[in-house]
Design a protein around this motif. Structure first.
Motif, PDB file in Angstrom:
ATOM      1  N   ILE B  41       0.840  -1.200   0.000  1.00 44.35           N
ATOM      2  CA  ILE B  41       0.000   0.000   0.000  1.00 44.35           C
ATOM      3  C   ILE B  41       0.874   1.248   0.000  1.00 44.35           C
ATOM      4  CG2 ILE B  41      -1.670   1.294   1.387  1.00 44.35           C
ATOM      5  CD1 ILE B  41      -2.962  -1.362   2.100  1.00 44.35           C
ATOM      6  N   GLU B  42       1.929   1.229   0.820  1.00 37.69           N
ATOM      7  CA  GLU B  42       2.852   2.368   0.813  1.00 37.69           C
ATOM      8  C   GLU B  42       3.474   2.546  -0.575  1.00 37.69           C
ATOM      9  OE1 GLU B  42       5.647   1.834   4.002  1.00 37.69           O
ATOM     10  OE2 GLU B  42       4.097   2.016   5.555  1.00 37.69           O
ATOM     11  N   ARG B  43       3.768   1.427  -1.217  1.00 39.19           N
ATOM     12  CA  ARG B  43       4.360   1.481  -2.557  1.00 39.19           C
ATOM     13  C   ARG B  43       3.399   2.145  -3.546  1.00 39.19           C
ATOM     14  NH1 ARG B  43       8.294   2.847  -4.592  1.00 39.19           N
ATOM     15  NH2 ARG B  43       9.378   1.730  -2.947  1.00 39.19           N
ATOM     16  N   PHE B  44       2.104   1.816  -3.464  1.00 39.69           N
ATOM     17  CA  PHE B  44       1.118   2.459  -4.354  1.00 39.69           C
ATOM     18  C   PHE B  44       1.136   3.977  -4.153  1.00 39.69           C
ATOM     19  CE2 PHE B  44      -1.591  -1.613  -3.867  1.00 39.69           C
ATOM     20  CZ  PHE B  44      -0.932  -2.214  -4.926  1.00 39.69           C
ATOM     21  N   PHE B  45       1.147   4.393  -2.890  1.00 41.50           N
ATOM     22  CA  PHE B  45       1.149   5.831  -2.613  1.00 41.50           C
ATOM     23  C   PHE B  45       2.432   6.485  -3.146  1.00 41.50           C
ATOM     24  CE2 PHE B  45      -1.870   4.943   1.070  1.00 41.50           C
ATOM     25  CZ  PHE B  45      -2.951   5.539   0.459  1.00 41.50           C
ATOM     26  N   LEU B  46       3.559   5.836  -2.893  1.00 43.98           N
ATOM     27  CA  LEU B  46       4.840   6.411  -3.328  1.00 43.98           C
ATOM     28  C   LEU B  46       4.889   6.516  -4.849  1.00 43.98           C
ATOM     29  CD1 LEU B  46       7.187   4.491  -0.871  1.00 43.98           C
ATOM     30  CD2 LEU B  46       6.724   6.955  -0.855  1.00 43.98           C
ATOM     31  N   ASP B  47       4.445   5.445  -5.525  1.00 42.57           N
ATOM     32  CA  ASP B  47       4.464   5.459  -6.991  1.00 42.57           C
ATOM     33  C   ASP B  47       3.556   6.555  -7.529  1.00 42.57           C
ATOM     34  OD1 ASP B  47       6.181   3.361  -6.907  1.00 42.57           O
ATOM     35  OD2 ASP B  47       4.735   1.836  -7.535  1.00 42.57           O
TER      36      ASP B  47
END
Lengths: 608, 608
Positions: B41-47
């Motif tokens: 989920i953090e990766r989705f936000f960062l991307d």
């Protein structure tokens, strides 16, 4: 694209909306038609290749020489083809475009790819000859070659195969614009027939872009009489500009106004239909896509049918190269895809004549075309475009009776080694795509579309429709089939290489018709949910036709016409076409089916 | 996660499946519960951040000093907060983990983030002090600061705010494993209460992983008696290993067997519930997430409620910083989110007691917990977890009557400037999320879930439910409203900065109840489908409640309880909560609503 609006002249010659039809026939698929730019689709493929393999697609490479040794054609281990490749510089590889400007900005056009342009392969090669720097050459020895090199296919010419057909007089322009218009259906797919100024097709795209296909009725052929035919029967492309195309659209769409401030791309083409005489040389060198069928772009079939060619061919070559299947399956490519190419060209011939023709003024106007006939063709075209009407002929990988109507054109294709019993599932057709409804995973109650379970990874599937496993006779049949599947000499074992995963060549999936809550996966034989030392049991092989919490009830047995008190076995090819259908406990026929073309891996291991 | 299975001891003390309940309540949303690793989920936000902005998230940065000037708090242009930041080296920023090995491989654990670990911020800072190389400092002057820095929040401590609540004696271990087990419901979400060995929760994850929450009943507190409370009431974490946790699971899940070969991650924690006393300092320094509410992880609420805090706060700060809204909207953050935090903690208190308690042997067993009560709590918890039960209180951005039950805890929150008429749409609740069904785009017949049209981009929305526009009185009401919206002094104009797009601050969307095929967008006033010089008319603003070809009929008017012969206006916040509801032609109330907190941009321009 949701709806097609047909616009036709009324009795005063003014265009009016005469009909609305859905653009995807309701109920035929869980997907609907969408418009995706070819560049984006290529990008999806390239990204997927890059993420899953070390294969890289090279561009700006031209073949200069093809040699092959026919005497090696039938040796599965041989490399009978040699191709010499020439790497171009970037300048060489970038086709010169006609300079176009619109509203002061340069615009890309597609004329260089259009069939209005002569074949420029020779020209590109000559340019490369003059450029020392770029002139690097690579020689590739290949087991198989696929020429997917377009209408001017160099590979096809090396093989001496013809592309047979005709070119019409119909010239069409294409504009990708953000239209500024009071035409109310500009975000619908529209077919607009004007009384006497030609036709327009409207294809709504992303970001307010619209693609307009616009019939050009004013363009003269370039010096056609002067040099007597050949290339000269093509139109003079230098006379075609975005302005000329827009003016044609304005005339056709009057009394509505249309203009634009943003032009994204444009091109023009001349309609023709051609089919390749042969699709392969000894099942070693294949042709696919525009190399074997060209037609007008409006039916939305160019990229679709061509990708389907490659989809049909890809798993077959892979299976042979991996040593899993005999070369005999390769002859089914021409058997299956030439039939589609012929149907496509026949449809396009009719459709483009109807689209480019002038609407009949009344029933006595025999030169004009009937709008009713046009609408019917549009609807039929949509079914064809969906791809689900495809019905492949009998072969060693399609176990059904030979259709006498297609009997004379079988090439090297083999006959089936077994017979299917199509009565066991009235709505599953051998030779056609497997239909799909939702089923629930027994282990976690999650709904899946049956087709989601059938990944395109080169794997064959044996679907056991076990029926109502609460009935002792169904349970007994499933147990018998499972015992034979689990036997050390079963086809699962014979055709799976040693060390490969149990479901890598042939995967067994079970869909039963009991109540989900009455069972767990442990109520089924272990071969249907194999055990792995590291991962435990396989939770992804047993499914049930039952009510889901959020996504309804697939009613698979009803929908597919399977009797829960009988069940059946269905074998699916890696491309999800149905190969075979038989009784739930008829292990022998399934074994014989696979024996017709697969290679016993224990024999291979024995040899090594 | 589709289904929850409840396992309880039968009369012989052997665990049996006693109940199945759906994990997402059917019908409450078009989405269902899924399990996604926090890292993904953090990766989705960062991307997403990287693709849409030049904002980069820095890690390994610790605040060392916070200064602020309260006298500047109410000046919207001031930068009253100064934060000194310390950049750590990679070694410093990587928390030391307890070395664990399982089957010979090193395994990540989560103990460093668990509340079993003492606050190590001070330790990290001390380590940084000793490292010259990493010791770079940055001073940031800020208009607003958000401390989303977890249960040990440094920001909270600087502000001197308390986290009030209690820690229980319940200790739980967590294993992320690929289980090898004959427990039949391992791919379901399960709550297993053993007779006297504690409880297990099963959460199925991706790639055959399963997360097990396992109650540890054998672990002793470390020297709790010896040094008399404080940190010492925590468990001795050095005694907790994956093997100890697994053995506890085996005991609880007997007679089923469970083991693993693959261990992905593990941790342990002690259950406690705490809520922050204050959520902001003068609406300049805010706290969010675990900094203001901590609880047990099993309810699946930690990340969800925390992200919702930030979602509530984000658009408010952005709107104020951009000069669009007055600072008065910021006080609604504590008003709205503290209520949720209290409800969360209350639920978790009850739920974790029920989960960690021993099942009652019979009705006379008063110390044991009732399995019926547990099941009810589970079902209630699911509604809470969905987030759709949230009902925000009255304020200047939620135009409804003040609930006397919440009247004493309003902080600085303002009262509404207008009153809503909730009777106009019985199923749309002011203060709650906008419900959603499918509507069709008038221009292209494409179905959209209403919520898909409400992008979280900081924009307010005015929804005109125009009703049956075939009725002259509905057409007249819509025309009146449109005339006022198009007037040069309308709130659309006043609150949109000069040069900004017409729909960037407040977007007007129309959903009518006529027949789609009887209208085109040109039948509606131009202010509802604005014209742009480059792009032409806006095709994405007018929708219709009608039958689609492939995705059914949303029946919005029926579902929302709107009378097509009346219609209504609904104002939505940028976070899709309902702000206001009134009559279709009551322009004045909508204007007054926005006047309660928005800043007239013509005045701003006049000043410049």
């Amino acid at each position: 694209m949701i709806e097609i609006c047909l616009w036709n002249p009324d009795k005063d010659g003014v265009i009016r909306r005469s009909d609305r039809i859905p653009d995807t026939i309701p109920g035929i698929s869980r997907f609907q038609q969408v418009v995706l730019h070819q560049g984006r689709i290529e990008r999806f493929f390239l990204d997927f290749l890059a993420s899953k393999s070390d294969i890289r697609v090279e561009r700006g490479v031209l073949p200069t020489r093809l040699d092959w040794d026919e005497s090696l054609a039938e040796d599965p281990d041989a490399y009978p083809v040699t191709v010499t490749l020439r790497h171009l510089s970037e300048a060489e590889a970038t086709p010169p475009q006609v300079a176009t400007s619109a509203n002061g900005g340069a615009v890309q056009d597609g004329l260089f790819r259009s069939n209005l342009a002569p074949d420029d392969t020779a020209e590109l090669l000559r340019a490369a000859d003059l450029n020392d720097k770029a002139d690097t050459t690579e020689v590739v020895r290949a087991r198989y070659v696929v020429g997917a090199d377009g209408a001017h296919s160099w590979v096809r010419r090396q093989l001496g195969f013809a592309l047979e057909g005709e070119t019409t007089d119909y010239i069409w322009g294409v504009l990708d614009i953000v239209p500024i218009t009071d035409f109310p259906d500009i975000r619908m797919r529209c077919a607009i027939h004007s009384a006497s100024s030609g036709s327009v097709m409207v294809i709504p795209r992303e970001n307010k872009l619209v693609r307009l296909y616009i019939q050009l009725t004013t363009t003269e052929k370039a010096a056609a009489a002067a040099d007597g035919g050949g290339e000269s029967s093509r139109v003079d492309r230098s006379k075609i500009t975005p302005d000329l195309i827009l003016r044609a659209a304005q005339k056709i769409m009057a009394p509505y106004h249309i203009s634009y401030r943003k032009l994204d791309w444009w091109t023009a083409y001349q309609i023709g239909q051609r089919v390749g005489s042969r699709f392969s040389k000894n099942e070693r060198i294949f042709l696919a896509g525009d190399a074997v069928h060209t037609h007008s772009p409006k039916a939305g079939q160019g990229m679709n049918v061509s990708m389907q060619d490659a989809y049909n061919l890809g798993w077959k070559i892979a299976s042979v190269v991996k040593g899993l299947s005999s070369r005999s399956i390769l002859s089914t490519y021409e058997l299956e895809r030439k039939q589609i190419a012929n149907a496509l060209i026949e449809f396009d011939h009719k459709f483009s004549r109807l689209f480019s023709g002038r609407p009949a003024r009344d029933i006595m106007d025999e030169e004009g075309i009937s709008m009713e006939e046009f609408k019917n063709a549009f609807e039929k075209g949509n079914l064809f475009a969906s791809g689900i009407a495809v019905d492949y002929q009998a072969s060693n990988i399609v176990a059904k009776a030979v259709d006498p109507a297609n009997g004379n054109d079988r090439g090297n294709a083999k006959l089936p080694s077994v017979a299917s019993d199509g009565s066991l599932a009235s709505q599953i057709k051998v030779g056609m795509r497997m239909p799909s409804v939702k089923v629930l995973s027994q282990a976690d109650a999650r709904p899946w579309h049956l087709q989601e379970l059938l990944k395109s990874n080169g794997t064959w599937r044996v679907l056991l429709f076990a029926g109502d496993v609460g009935r002792p006779e169904q349970k007994a049949k499933l147990a018998r089939m499972s015992d034979q599947l689990a036997a050390p000499d079963s086809f699962l074992t014979r055709y799976t290489p040693q060390g490969a995963r149990y479901d890598s060549v042939i995967e067994v999936l079970t869909v039963h018709a009991g109540r989900r809550v009455d069972y767990t996966i442990f109520d089924f034989p272990e071969v249907l949910r194999p055990y792995d030392e590291l991962d435990g049991w396989d939770y992804g092989k047993i499914f049930v036709d039952d009510q889901s919490y959020h996504e309804g009830h697939g009613r698979l047995y009803d929908t597919f016409g399977i009797d829960p008190a009988k069940g059946c076995v269905v074998v699916l090819r890696p491309d999800q076409y149905v190969s075979y259908m038989g009784a739930l406990d008829d292990y022998a026929s399934v074994d014989r089916f696979f024996s017709g073309f697969m290679i016993d891996q224990s024999a291979v291991n024995g040899k090594a």
